[in-house]
Design a protein around this motif. Structure first.
Motif, PDB file in Angstrom:
ATOM      1  N   ASP A   1     -10.457  -6.454   5.891  1.00  0.00           N
ATOM      2  CA  ASP A   1     -10.428  -6.145   7.326  1.00  0.00           C
ATOM      3  C   ASP A   1      -9.514  -4.959   7.616  1.00  0.00           C
ATOM      4  O   ASP A   1      -9.791  -4.151   8.498  1.00  0.00           O
ATOM      5  N   SER A   2      -8.414  -4.861   6.879  1.00  0.00           N
ATOM      6  CA  SER A   2      -7.419  -3.817   7.146  1.00  0.00           C
ATOM      7  C   SER A   2      -7.750  -2.485   6.480  1.00  0.00           C
ATOM      8  O   SER A   2      -7.449  -1.428   7.029  1.00  0.00           O
ATOM      9  N   TYR A   3      -8.350  -2.529   5.286  1.00  0.00           N
ATOM     10  CA  TYR A   3      -8.508  -1.308   4.492  1.00  0.00           C
ATOM     11  C   TYR A   3      -9.947  -0.978   4.133  1.00  0.00           C
ATOM     12  O   TYR A   3     -10.211   0.057   3.538  1.00  0.00           O
TER      13      TYR A   3
ATOM     14  N   HIS B   1       3.123  -4.940   3.880  1.00  0.00           N
ATOM     15  CA  HIS B   1       2.496  -5.513   5.069  1.00  0.00           C
ATOM     16  C   HIS B   1       2.456  -7.021   4.847  1.00  0.00           C
ATOM     17  O   HIS B   1       1.865  -7.488   3.873  1.00  0.00           O
TER      18      HIS B   1
ATOM     19  N   ASP C   1       0.854  -1.180   0.000  1.00  0.00           N
ATOM     20  CA  ASP C   1       0.000   0.000   0.000  1.00  0.00           C
ATOM     21  C   ASP C   1       0.892   1.232   0.000  1.00  0.00           C
ATOM     22  O   ASP C   1       1.615   1.464   0.969  1.00  0.00           O
TER      23      ASP C   1
ATOM     24  N   THR D   1      -8.057 -10.412   4.753  1.00  0.00           N
ATOM     25  CA  THR D   1      -7.089  -9.548   5.429  1.00  0.00           C
ATOM     26  C   THR D   1      -7.145  -8.137   4.855  1.00  0.00           C
ATOM     27  O   THR D   1      -7.157  -7.149   5.596  1.00  0.00           O
TER      28      THR D   1
END
Length: 128
Positions: free
Chosen positions: A57-59, A29, A24, A54
């Motif tokens: 959930d993260s972005y 990551h 990103d 993932t």
């Protein structure tokens, strides 16, 4: 945003793990995750599913993603929207991809997927 996934499966006992690499804005990551025991093709689908979970959930869902896999069957199945033997896994993967703004899926050679591959190998050792 770039998402690389790979699976590793131990041939003797079918233990599997996923390697997930998200890039990103130039930041890497890294994630590794134990998967259910399976054959390598199933594990590749499960790794892709884990990668998108993932990512979401993260972005969140407002992301455009270049998705890279060295699994020909995953890339082909996504492109066709069909898989005879992995229909359930493909449906789950496509459902996750649909939550993103845009997903461009690209098959890459195994040699270009070192980051995710190394993470998957490390994830395999988490089970021992």
């Amino acid at each position: 945003m770039q998402l690389y996934t790979d699976a590793a499966t131990a041939p003797d006992n079918h233990q599997s793990a996923a390697g997930i690499l998200i890039i990103d804005q130039g930041q890497q990551h890294q994630f590794k995750q134990v998967l259910p025991n399976s054959d390598n093709h199933t594990a590749e689908f499960l790794a892709a599913i884990a990668g998108f979970k993932t990512l979401l959930d993260s972005y969140g869902s407002a992301v455009s993603v270049f998705f890279y896999t060295d699994s020909q069957i995953v890339a082909d199945s996504v492109a066709k929207g069909y898989s005879k033997h992995y229909a359930v896994e493909l449906a789950t993967l496509l459902h996750l991809q649909d939550q993103c703004q845009l997903v461009v899926t690209q098959w890459i050679a195994e040699s270009e997927n070192h980051g995710a591959h190394q993470l998957a190998q490390q994830g395999l050792h988490l089970k021992h």
